[in-house]
Design a protein around this motif. Structure first.
Motif, PDB file in Angstrom:
ATOM      1  N   ASP A  23       0.826  -1.198   0.000  1.00 47.88           N
ATOM      2  CA  ASP A  23       0.000   0.000   0.000  1.00 47.88           C
ATOM      3  C   ASP A  23       0.868   1.258   0.000  1.00 47.88           C
ATOM      4  OD1 ASP A  23      -2.444   1.553   0.232  1.00 47.88           O
ATOM      5  OD2 ASP A  23      -1.855   1.891   2.329  1.00 47.88           O
ATOM      6  N   ILE A  24       1.858   1.290   0.858  1.00 47.41           N
ATOM      7  CA  ILE A  24       2.759   2.449   0.923  1.00 47.41           C
ATOM      8  C   ILE A  24       3.533   2.588  -0.379  1.00 47.41           C
ATOM      9  CG2 ILE A  24       4.857   3.318   2.039  1.00 47.41           C
ATOM     10  CD1 ILE A  24       3.671   2.276   4.713  1.00 47.41           C
ATOM     11  N   ALA A  25       4.002   1.471  -0.931  1.00 48.79           N
ATOM     12  CA  ALA A  25       4.775   1.509  -2.182  1.00 48.79           C
ATOM     13  C   ALA A  25       3.932   1.984  -3.357  1.00 48.79           C
ATOM     14  CB  ALA A  25       5.354   0.138  -2.480  1.00 48.79           C
ATOM     15  N   GLY A  26       2.633   1.741  -3.312  1.00 46.40           N
ATOM     16  CA  GLY A  26       1.760   2.093  -4.424  1.00 46.40           C
ATOM     17  C   GLY A  26       1.242   3.511  -4.408  1.00 46.40           C
ATOM     18  N   ARG A  27       1.447   4.210  -3.328  1.00 48.47           N
ATOM     19  CA  ARG A  27       0.942   5.583  -3.212  1.00 48.47           C
ATOM     20  C   ARG A  27       1.912   6.592  -3.790  1.00 48.47           C
ATOM     21  NH1 ARG A  27      -0.586   7.460   2.434  1.00 48.47           N
ATOM     22  NH2 ARG A  27      -1.017   9.276   1.161  1.00 48.47           N
ATOM     23  N   ALA A  28       1.368   7.744  -4.171  1.00 46.20           N
ATOM     24  CA  ALA A  28       2.193   8.883  -4.570  1.00 46.20           C
ATOM     25  C   ALA A  28       2.396   9.743  -3.323  1.00 46.20           C
ATOM     26  CB  ALA A  28       1.493   9.690  -5.655  1.00 46.20           C
ATOM     27  N   TRP A  29       3.584  10.261  -3.131  1.00 50.95           N
ATOM     28  CA  TRP A  29       3.908  11.011  -1.924  1.00 50.95           C
ATOM     29  C   TRP A  29       4.166  12.466  -2.257  1.00 50.95           C
ATOM     30  CZ3 TRP A  29       2.834   8.725   2.494  1.00 50.95           C
ATOM     31  CH2 TRP A  29       2.654   7.348   2.452  1.00 50.95           C
ATOM     32  N   ALA A  30       3.602  13.359  -1.461  1.00 50.02           N
ATOM     33  CA  ALA A  30       3.598  14.795  -1.738  1.00 50.02           C
ATOM     34  C   ALA A  30       4.951  15.469  -1.575  1.00 50.02           C
ATOM     35  CB  ALA A  30       2.575  15.493  -0.851  1.00 50.02           C
ATOM     36  N   GLY A  31       5.659  15.150  -0.556  1.00 47.84           N
ATOM     37  CA  GLY A  31       6.892  15.890  -0.310  1.00 47.84           C
ATOM     38  C   GLY A  31       8.006  15.006   0.193  1.00 47.84           C
ATOM     39  N   PRO A  32       9.182  15.592   0.274  1.00 43.42           N
ATOM     40  CA  PRO A  32      10.332  14.822   0.748  1.00 43.42           C
ATOM     41  C   PRO A  32      10.132  14.405   2.207  1.00 43.42           C
ATOM     42  CG  PRO A  32      10.909  17.135   0.483  1.00 43.42           C
ATOM     43  CD  PRO A  32       9.511  16.964  -0.030  1.00 43.42           C
ATOM     44  N   GLY A  33      10.406  13.176   2.476  1.00 41.36           N
ATOM     45  CA  GLY A  33      10.307  12.670   3.836  1.00 41.36           C
ATOM     46  C   GLY A  33       8.940  12.118   4.209  1.00 41.36           C
ATOM     47  N   ALA A  34       7.914  12.396   3.420  1.00 42.93           N
ATOM     48  CA  ALA A  34       6.567  11.933   3.768  1.00 42.93           C
ATOM     49  C   ALA A  34       6.485  10.408   3.737  1.00 42.93           C
ATOM     50  CB  ALA A  34       5.541  12.543   2.823  1.00 42.93           C
ATOM     51  N   LYS A  35       7.078   9.805   2.738  1.00 36.98           N
ATOM     52  CA  LYS A  35       7.036   8.348   2.622  1.00 36.98           C
ATOM     53  C   LYS A  35       7.816   7.701   3.763  1.00 36.98           C
ATOM     54  CE  LYS A  35       7.784   4.698  -0.799  1.00 36.98           C
ATOM     55  NZ  LYS A  35       8.217   4.457  -2.182  1.00 36.98           N
ATOM     56  N   GLU A  36       8.993   8.229   4.059  1.00 32.21           N
ATOM     57  CA  GLU A  36       9.809   7.677   5.135  1.00 32.21           C
ATOM     58  C   GLU A  36       9.104   7.817   6.479  1.00 32.21           C
ATOM     59  OE1 GLU A  36      10.923   9.551   2.663  1.00 32.21           O
ATOM     60  OE2 GLU A  36      12.285   8.139   1.676  1.00 32.21           O
ATOM     61  N   ARG A  37       8.437   8.930   6.698  1.00 36.31           N
ATOM     62  CA  ARG A  37       7.685   9.151   7.934  1.00 36.31           C
ATOM     63  C   ARG A  37       6.534   8.146   8.036  1.00 36.31           C
ATOM     64  NH1 ARG A  37       7.554  14.123   7.534  1.00 36.31           N
ATOM     65  NH2 ARG A  37       5.622  14.374   6.362  1.00 36.31           N
ATOM     66  N   ALA A  38       5.823   7.923   6.927  1.00 32.49           N
ATOM     67  CA  ALA A  38       4.720   6.964   6.913  1.00 32.49           C
ATOM     68  C   ALA A  38       5.227   5.549   7.188  1.00 32.49           C
ATOM     69  CB  ALA A  38       3.998   7.014   5.577  1.00 32.49           C
ATOM     70  N   ILE A  39       6.373   5.209   6.650  1.00 36.71           N
ATOM     71  CA  ILE A  39       6.961   3.881   6.884  1.00 36.71           C
ATOM     72  C   ILE A  39       7.224   3.686   8.365  1.00 36.71           C
ATOM     73  CG2 ILE A  39       9.043   2.480   6.543  1.00 36.71           C
ATOM     74  CD1 ILE A  39       9.157   3.736   3.673  1.00 36.71           C
ATOM     75  N   ARG A  40       7.848   4.675   8.988  1.00 37.48           N
ATOM     76  CA  ARG A  40       8.173   4.567  10.415  1.00 37.48           C
ATOM     77  C   ARG A  40       6.921   4.551  11.287  1.00 37.48           C
ATOM     78  NH1 ARG A  40      13.546   4.854  11.163  1.00 37.48           N
ATOM     79  NH2 ARG A  40      14.801   5.957   9.626  1.00 37.48           N
ATOM     80  N   GLU A  41       5.952   5.418  10.971  1.00 38.34           N
ATOM     81  CA  GLU A  41       4.745   5.518  11.792  1.00 38.34           C
ATOM     82  C   GLU A  41       3.810   4.332  11.602  1.00 38.34           C
ATOM     83  OE1 GLU A  41       3.024   9.314  10.834  1.00 38.34           O
ATOM     84  OE2 GLU A  41       4.605  10.422  11.877  1.00 38.34           O
ATOM     85  N   ARG A  42       3.582   3.936  10.368  1.00 38.26           N
ATOM     86  CA  ARG A  42       2.601   2.878  10.104  1.00 38.26           C
ATOM     87  C   ARG A  42       3.164   1.484  10.327  1.00 38.26           C
ATOM     88  NH1 ARG A  42      -0.998   2.081   4.619  1.00 38.26           N
ATOM     89  NH2 ARG A  42      -2.003   0.169   5.288  1.00 38.26           N
ATOM     90  N   LEU A  43       4.410   1.283   9.932  1.00 36.73           N
ATOM     91  CA  LEU A  43       4.992  -0.059  10.013  1.00 36.73           C
ATOM     92  C   LEU A  43       5.940  -0.248  11.193  1.00 36.73           C
ATOM     93  CD1 LEU A  43       5.789  -0.552   6.218  1.00 36.73           C
ATOM     94  CD2 LEU A  43       3.838  -1.438   7.498  1.00 36.73           C
ATOM     95  N   GLY A  44       6.482   0.849  11.708  1.00 31.33           N
ATOM     96  CA  GLY A  44       7.415   0.747  12.822  1.00 31.33           C
ATOM     97  C   GLY A  44       8.752   0.151  12.432  1.00 31.33           C
ATOM     98  N   ILE A  45       9.142   0.323  11.171  1.00 32.34           N
ATOM     99  CA  ILE A  45      10.429  -0.191  10.689  1.00 32.34           C
ATOM    100  C   ILE A  45      11.179   0.932   9.985  1.00 32.34           C
ATOM    101  CG2 ILE A  45       9.612  -2.573  10.452  1.00 32.34           C
ATOM    102  CD1 ILE A  45       9.284  -2.094   7.441  1.00 32.34           C
ATOM    103  N   SER A  46      12.454   0.701   9.731  1.00 31.69           N
ATOM    104  CA  SER A  46      13.256   1.696   9.022  1.00 31.69           C
ATOM    105  C   SER A  46      12.954   1.646   7.525  1.00 31.69           C
ATOM    106  CB  SER A  46      14.746   1.428   9.245  1.00 31.69           C
ATOM    107  OG  SER A  46      15.139   0.265   8.540  1.00 31.69           O
TER     108      SER A  46
END
Length: 85
Positions: A23-46
């Motif tokens: 799901d995270i890989a398939g989304r478009a991300w608005a700004g720098p760091g948004a995807k990395e933040r979502a990975i950490r918050e939603r999945l709890g992994i690096s």
């Protein structure tokens, strides 16, 4: 099913984490760091671990069934990068 970075699994369906990675890989991300933040918050992994899991999922037939557009797009991208090395 073949062994992967996630380890060998006997079950056929994807885990909740697998689905979240796709799901995270398939989304478009608005700004720098948004995807990395979502990975950490939603999945709890690096992010590094996320990409390891994602790469293993690209070879999983169940992932292709679950998210064919995302998996095929990322496979093409991966293949392109491999041929340019």
């Amino acid at each position: 099913m073949c062994p992967s970075a996630r380890g060998y699994r006997d079950e056929v369906s994807l885990t909740d984490q697998d689905r979240a990675v796709l799901d995270i890989a398939g989304r478009a991300w608005a700004g720098p760091g948004a995807k990395e933040r979502a990975i950490r918050e939603r999945l709890g992994i690096s992010p590094t671990r996320f990409y390891q899991l994602l790469n293993a999922l690209l070879d999983d037939p169940e992932a292709l069934v679950h998210a064919p557009v995302t998996v095929n797009r990322l496979r093409r991208t991966r293949d392109t990068h491999r041929t340019t090395r």
